[in-house]
Design a protein around this motif. Structure first.
Motif: not given
Lengths: 334, 319
Positions: B241-246, B248-254, B271-281, B313-316
């Motif tokens: 959770m902290p990884w995906i949140s961080e 999308t915050q830092t790389e969100g524009p890309n 657990f199912v998630f999707q995101g658009v730029h910096m937004i994560l749901d 990051g994901f593998m960690a």
């Protein structure tokens, strides 16, 4: 709510409006409910009548000045309903949704469909103005024939019958509802970013930022003297002091009717400092502003249907309210 | 979630067949009622009171989030449509051929009132089988629309041969490895394959070709859009959770889009998630089926993404 809260809920005459209550007006002795299904429900004591003001449409917004109720809908119509229950179509856009309205004390109206804003004066002459983006809110100045239009990037002040270029009050962000203070000194908008923005028109065009809401403050109500502006959008009615020339900057707002539920509608009493507060769970409280004393006018309902409209009658002896699920009621203050 | 109105966003470059699909949806007998928000008002030859014209007003949110844009008119129109709640089952938002899908999609996550009443069901992109490869070269909008899609209708398949179809599908996969692709002619497709998918197409993530998941095994490489997908077993939510949140915050524009299905230890639900730029749901959805392998898969689509860093990051996060 404290356990000792006095209830006057038994003084409410309940009413089944049957559809979401978009707006309420008191026309003479009759509370008139503008409903999402396009009908106007008149509910004077002893009889209810329904009139299909927008037969093929949904009512999107409603305003009243106690002489008439004006409604606008997704059928593109602007309809006026009079105290005798008769109604007539004032304007028709050919289908474009009309979702912003304003009434002028002299009988003029303003309405907006998308970016196009139309002002129709008391003689029926119309002028139009293209806002830079969809016009979300309209409000006439208390004096003079001047319309405030809220849109993305600020609010525009427009004299429909005069030549000068419309005056842009700019502030970044999306502006939704707009109100003019009763003394004409302040223009205040509600914003997409869960805040209010205000402009002090005299003497310096100063900005006023009022933030901290948990939701968009979509309901705004001035106290009878104009010294206070009550707003929805938090777990209490947030009431800003506008009594001084500077406005509320640097002063803390008052919080009235603090509960664990968001305020959806606010309505100041017409003659005394009492505020009617409607919540997202259907609860209605009356708060005496000077000492914070509260009266319960309607208990929260099980389905948690938000209060969507509130209106005091002219004398302030009765309060009509309505909810999203079509429940409604009329409180008579003994 | 169940009583939220599903919203389908319909995109597609000019001439791909969006209007054909829309007309099918509105005229075919399927027992569903749709409210349709259109931009090119008048192109739809259907007299339907629930067809609403919109202005495509893209607003920046003044909330400190640089890439956070929403469609202001959409917020206004959905608020108005809710006055007719009960008169329609779903909403379809048609965008212009040159529109960026991001502000439309973000509107459903950023605006609290909209998010309370409606949920983004899927982004459906109609693509022209004959011309898509050309458009991917010269039109960044076309590329964004493919990158954003959950469902892609590869339309006008009658105009190209099998080899060309395989080639264009390869190009689509290079940009978007996880979208469901349907080959169609005149947009002829069962409506249920397109609308009210309830994240069904997210399951595609689990079927992404295994070789695609291995680093360095791209069939086609797109010069501009990076897309990659990683697979792991169960992951630790306190790390993930902290990884995906961080990220999308830092790389969100890309990041144009990210999505995933994730297995947390001892958690019976996916657990199912999707995101658009910096937004994560994201949220816990259905249970893992007994015969389902408890795996975590994530997909990232974007520009200038550091694949190695994201993979590491994901593998960690492995549990």
């Amino acid at each position: 709510m404290s356990g000792t809260l006095t209830s006057i809920a038994d003084q409410v005459r309940p009413l089944a409006a049957g559809a979401e209550v978009v707006g309420i007006a008191w026309l003479g002795e009759a509370p008139c409910f503008a409903l999402a299904d396009g009908t106007i429900l008149r509910a004077p004591e002893g009889g209810e009548t329904r009139a299909p003001a927008h037969p093929a449409g949904a009512i999107l917004t409603a305003v009243s000045d106690a002489k008439r109720l004006v409604t606008a809908g997704d059928d593109g119509r602007v309809v006026e309903t009079l105290p005798d229950g008769t109604s007539r179509v004032l304007a028709e856009t050919g289908g474009a949704w009309v979702d912003a309205l304003a009434l002028h004390p002299d009988g003029a109206i303003g309405y907006a469909a998308g970016r196009r804003v139309t002002a129709r004066d008391a003689k029926g002459r119309t002028r139009t103005f293209e806002a830079p983006s969809s016009a979300r809110g309209l409000s006439f100045a208390p004096k003079g024939y001047r319309l405030a239009i809220a849109h993305y990037g600020g609010a525009t002040l427009w004299f429909p019958n005069l030549e000068p270029k419309p005056d842009l009050l700019d502030w970044k962000g999306s502006h939704l509802d707009v109100v003019w203070s009763p003394d004409g000194r302040f223009v205040v908008t509600s914003m997409q970013e869960n805040s209010l923005h205000g402009w002090r028109l005299q003497p310096d065009r100063g900005h006023m930022r009022m933030s901290g809401y948990t939701a968009k403050p979509r309901s705004l109500s001035w106290s009878f003297g104009g010294a206070w502006l009550a707003t929805s959008g938090a777990d209490a009615a947030i009431v800003w002091p506008f009594g001084s020339k500077e406005g509320p900057m640097g002063k803390a707002p008052r919080e009235c009717g603090v509960r664990h539920a968001r305020v959806t509608r606010v309505g100041f009493h017409p003659h005394v400092n009492v505020l009617a507060v409607g919540y997202e769970d259907g609860c209605v409280l009356l708060v005496r502003f000077d000492d914070g004393a509260e009266l319960l006018a309607r208990r929260p309902d099980e389905d948690k249907n938000p209060v969507t409209a509130l209106a005091w009658d002219k004398a302030g002896g009765r309060l009509a309210f309505g909810c999203q699920d079509g429940a409604a009621g009329i409180l008579t203050i003994a | 979630m169940s009583d939220k109105i599903p919203v389908t966003v319909l995109t597609g470059y000019l001439g791909a067949g969006k209007t054909t699909l829309l007309n099918r949806i509105l005229t075919e007998q399927h027992g569903k009622r749709y409210a349709v928000i259109v931009n090119e008002f008048g192109e739809i030859g259907i007299d339907n009171e629930l067809v609403v014209g919109a202005d495509e007003e893209v607003f920046e949110m003044n909330n400190g989030c640089i890439c956070c844009t929403v469609r202001g008119d959409l917020i206004r129109i959905i608020e108005g449509l809710m006055r007719r709640k009960g008169q329609f089952d779903a909403i379809i938002v048609e965008t212009t051929g040159l529109a960026d899908p991001a502000p439309v999609a973000q509107t459903f996550f950023v605006d609290a009132d909209v998010a309370e009443r409606a949920r983004l069901d899927a982004v459906v992109t109609v693509a022209d089988a004959k011309w898509l490869s050309e458009r991917l070269k010269d039109a960044p909008e076309a590329k964004n629309q493919i990158a954003f899609a959950d469902v892609i209708l590869l339309n006008k398949v009658d105009l190209v041969d099998e080899a060309a179809l395989a080639d264009v599908e390869g190009r689509i996969r290079a940009i978007n490895p996880s979208a469901t692709i349907h080959r169609t002619q005149n947009c002829a497709i069962p409506i249920a394959d397109v609308l009210d998918r309830k994240a069904f197409d997210l399951d595609r993530i689990m079927e992404v070709e295994p070789e695609f998941l291995e680093p360095g095994h791209h069939h086609h490489h797109d010069d501009e859009i990076d897309s990659f997908s990683f697979r792991a077993g169960e992951v630790n939510p306190d790390k993930f959770m902290p990884w995906i949140s961080e990220l999308t915050q830092t790389e969100g524009p890309n990041i144009l889009r990210c999505k995933g299905i994730v297995a947390f230890p001892k958690e019976p639900k996916r657990f199912v998630f999707q995101g658009v730029h910096m937004i994560l749901d994201g949220d816990l959805q259905r249970d893992w089926k007994p015969d389902e392998k408890r795996e975590s898969r994530v997909v990232f689509i974007g520009r200038d993404l550091n694949e190695r860093a994201i993979r590491d990051g994901f593998m960690a996060c492995a549990a």
